[in-house]
Design a protein around this motif. Structure first.
Motif, PDB file in Angstrom:
ATOM      1  N   VAL A  19       0.918  -1.376  -0.487  1.00  8.80           N
ATOM      2  CA  VAL A  19       0.228  -0.289   0.007  1.00  8.80           C
ATOM      3  C   VAL A  19       0.572   1.686   0.471  1.00  8.80           C
ATOM      4  O   VAL A  19       0.826   2.569  -0.595  1.00  8.80           O
ATOM      5  CB  VAL A  19      -0.916  -0.072   0.976  1.00  8.80           C
ATOM      6  CG1 VAL A  19      -1.676   1.452   1.402  1.00  8.80           C
ATOM      7  CG2 VAL A  19      -2.327  -1.170   0.811  1.00  8.80           C
ATOM      8  N   VAL A  29      -6.141   5.458  -2.308  1.00 11.39           N
ATOM      9  CA  VAL A  29      -6.921   3.990  -1.722  1.00 11.39           C
ATOM     10  C   VAL A  29      -8.915   4.361  -1.624  1.00 11.39           C
ATOM     11  O   VAL A  29      -9.031   5.375  -0.811  1.00 11.39           O
ATOM     12  CB  VAL A  29      -6.285   3.530  -0.955  1.00 11.39           C
ATOM     13  CG1 VAL A  29      -7.351   2.750  -0.168  1.00 11.39           C
ATOM     14  CG2 VAL A  29      -5.196   3.141  -0.618  1.00 11.39           C
ATOM     15  N   THR A  39      -7.218  -4.247  -0.242  1.00 10.07           N
ATOM     16  CA  THR A  39      -7.033  -2.922  -0.528  1.00 10.07           C
ATOM     17  C   THR A  39      -6.792  -2.668  -1.884  1.00 10.07           C
ATOM     18  O   THR A  39      -7.074  -3.241  -2.754  1.00 10.07           O
ATOM     19  CB  THR A  39      -6.189  -2.773  -0.399  1.00 10.07           C
ATOM     20  OG1 THR A  39      -5.612  -2.544   0.697  1.00 10.07           O
ATOM     21  CG2 THR A  39      -5.689  -0.888  -0.123  1.00 10.07           C
TER      22      THR A  39
END
Length: 117
Positions: A19, A29, A39
């Protein structure tokens, strides 16, 4: 008839690291995050997803994801500023795109490209 790719999902052994990598390149995101098992990021009209996998799950080179971007050189500079090491500098290819390649921390090869005028 196939109209488009909605999303691509890449595996990771370390969601927080993955991430952080994609955020450092400017991906937004939409769902999940560093502590989640899944994610999802916005990638233009589509999505780039990450899914956590156990450490004993292994993969080898699988191909390449190509992202069209507004400014190839700006993304390259952003990657360098974040401490990443692209495998190629930006260049104009004979097939009519400016591009560079960058491998994410889990070994997925990414290409950032823009059609030449």
């Amino acid at each position: 008839m196939i109209e488009s790719i909605s999303a691509i999902t890449l595996a990771t052994h370390d969601m927080a690291r993955a991430v952080g990598f994609y955020r450092s390149l400017g991906f937004e995101v939409l769902y999940g995050g560093e502590a989640e098992a899944f994610t999802s990021f916005r990638a233009g009209p589509g999505y780039l997803n990450l899914i956590a996998q156990p450490a004993d799950k292994h993969w080898s080179w699988w191909g390449r994801v190509i992202f069209y971007v507004a400014d190839v050189d700006a993304i390259h500079q952003r990657a360098l500023a974040a401490g990443w090491q692209p495998s190629t500098p930006p260049r104009d290819a004979e097939w009519g795109e400016r591009y560079f390649h960058l491998t994410d921390p889990d070994g997925h090869e990414l290409s950032f490209a823009r059609p030449l005028s």
